[in-house]
Design a protein around this motif. Structure first.
Motif, short mmCIF file in Angstrom:
data_model
loop_
_atom_site.label_atom_id
_atom_site.label_comp_id
_atom_site.label_asym_id
_atom_site.label_seq_id
_atom_site.Cartn_x
_atom_site.Cartn_y
_atom_site.Cartn_z
N MET A 98 44.01 41.22 37.38
CA MET A 98 44.99 41.66 38.34
C MET A 98 44.65 43.09 38.75
O MET A 98 44.45 43.95 37.92
N THR A 99 44.62 43.32 40.04
CA THR A 99 44.37 44.65 40.56
C THR A 99 45.70 45.37 40.69
O THR A 99 46.56 44.95 41.45
N GLU A 100 45.86 46.45 39.94
CA GLU A 100 47.14 47.17 39.91
C GLU A 100 47.57 47.62 41.30
O GLU A 100 48.75 47.62 41.62
N SER A 101 46.63 47.96 42.16
CA SER A 101 46.99 48.45 43.49
C SER A 101 47.58 47.34 44.37
O SER A 101 48.17 47.63 45.40
N LEU A 102 47.42 46.08 43.98
CA LEU A 102 47.96 44.97 44.78
C LEU A 102 49.27 44.42 44.21
O LEU A 102 49.67 43.33 44.54
N VAL A 103 49.92 45.20 43.36
CA VAL A 103 51.20 44.80 42.78
C VAL A 103 52.33 45.42 43.61
O VAL A 103 52.40 46.63 43.76
N VAL A 104 53.19 44.57 44.15
CA VAL A 104 54.35 45.05 44.89
C VAL A 104 55.45 45.32 43.88
O VAL A 104 55.82 44.45 43.10
N ARG A 105 55.95 46.56 43.89
CA ARG A 105 57.06 46.95 43.01
C ARG A 105 58.16 47.52 43.89
O ARG A 105 57.91 48.38 44.73
N LEU A 140 68.24 46.41 40.74
CA LEU A 140 67.32 45.29 40.84
C LEU A 140 65.91 45.86 40.78
O LEU A 140 65.55 46.72 41.57
N ARG A 141 65.13 45.37 39.84
CA ARG A 141 63.74 45.80 39.67
C ARG A 141 62.86 44.57 39.87
O ARG A 141 62.94 43.61 39.12
N MET A 142 62.03 44.59 40.91
CA MET A 142 61.20 43.44 41.28
C MET A 142 59.73 43.80 41.22
O MET A 142 59.33 44.88 41.65
N THR A 143 58.93 42.88 40.69
CA THR A 143 57.48 43.01 40.66
C THR A 143 56.89 41.71 41.18
O THR A 143 57.28 40.63 40.76
N HIS A 144 55.94 41.83 42.12
CA HIS A 144 55.25 40.67 42.67
C HIS A 144 53.76 40.86 42.42
O HIS A 144 53.14 41.77 42.97
N THR A 145 53.20 40.02 41.55
CA THR A 145 51.78 40.12 41.18
C THR A 145 51.01 38.89 41.66
O THR A 145 51.60 37.87 42.02
N HIS A 191 53.47 41.41 52.09
CA HIS A 191 54.53 41.13 51.13
C HIS A 191 55.33 42.39 50.79
O HIS A 191 56.54 42.31 50.57
N GLN A 192 54.68 43.55 50.77
CA GLN A 192 55.40 44.81 50.55
C GLN A 192 56.46 44.99 51.64
O GLN A 192 57.60 45.31 51.37
#
Length: 152
Positions: A1-8, A103-108, A119-120
């Motif tokens: 997983m590339t950390e820079s492509l994680v939507v938080r 609400l804390r959301m993470t999309h990996t 998606h961001q």
């Protein structure tokens, strides 16, 4: 997983966690803030299916359901080769905070910068609408102002 492509994303919602949870799992409440049709089976292995304003369908399966506290479900788009159904993971934690809910959301699992950006922007749009709806206000018709995921 590339950390820079994680939507938080984090947002405070002026409603208790139980209310926010219902707006994330009850099909009648989902369509108040996102999409035109929804089918959910909020248990591990159950279906997550939302038809968006433009007719695109997001599909996945619930992986974790902890009522009023946490949801995790696979996610992807029918007909979008870059992010097919079930290919990414959305995790949502609901934390009781200051008379409302954090609400804390993470999309990996997003494959590239273009999908990350799409998606961001989509999550920013829809979590804003969720905050309005869960607080008991009407977010109005969804203009579909976010960019649709691009077909590969």
């Amino acid at each position: 997983m590339t950390e820079s492509l994680v939507v938080r994303r984090e947002t405070h919602i002026a409603a208790p966690p139980a209310t926010v949870f219902a707006f994330l799992t009850d099909p009648e409440k989902i369509v108040r803030w996102m999409g035109t049709e929804a089918t959910t089976e909020a248990h591990p292995g159950g279906l997550y299916l939302v038809t968006g304003v433009g007719g695109r369908r997001a599909r996945g399966a619930f992986r974790e359901v902890v009522p009023v506290h946490r949801l995790a479900y696979s996610f992807g788009w029918e007909g979008i080769e870059a992010v097919p159904p079930g290919s990414s993971l959305v995790e949502i934690d609901l934390i009781d905070q200051d008379g409302g809910t954090l609400l804390r959301m993470t999309h990996t699992g997003l494959p590239d910068a273009a999908q990350y950006a799409s998606h961001q922007q989509g999550w920013a749009h829809y979590l804003g609408r969720l905050a309005v709806a869960a607080a008991g206000r009407d977010p109005g018709p969804d203009p579909g102002s976010h960019p649709a995921p691009r077909a590969a």
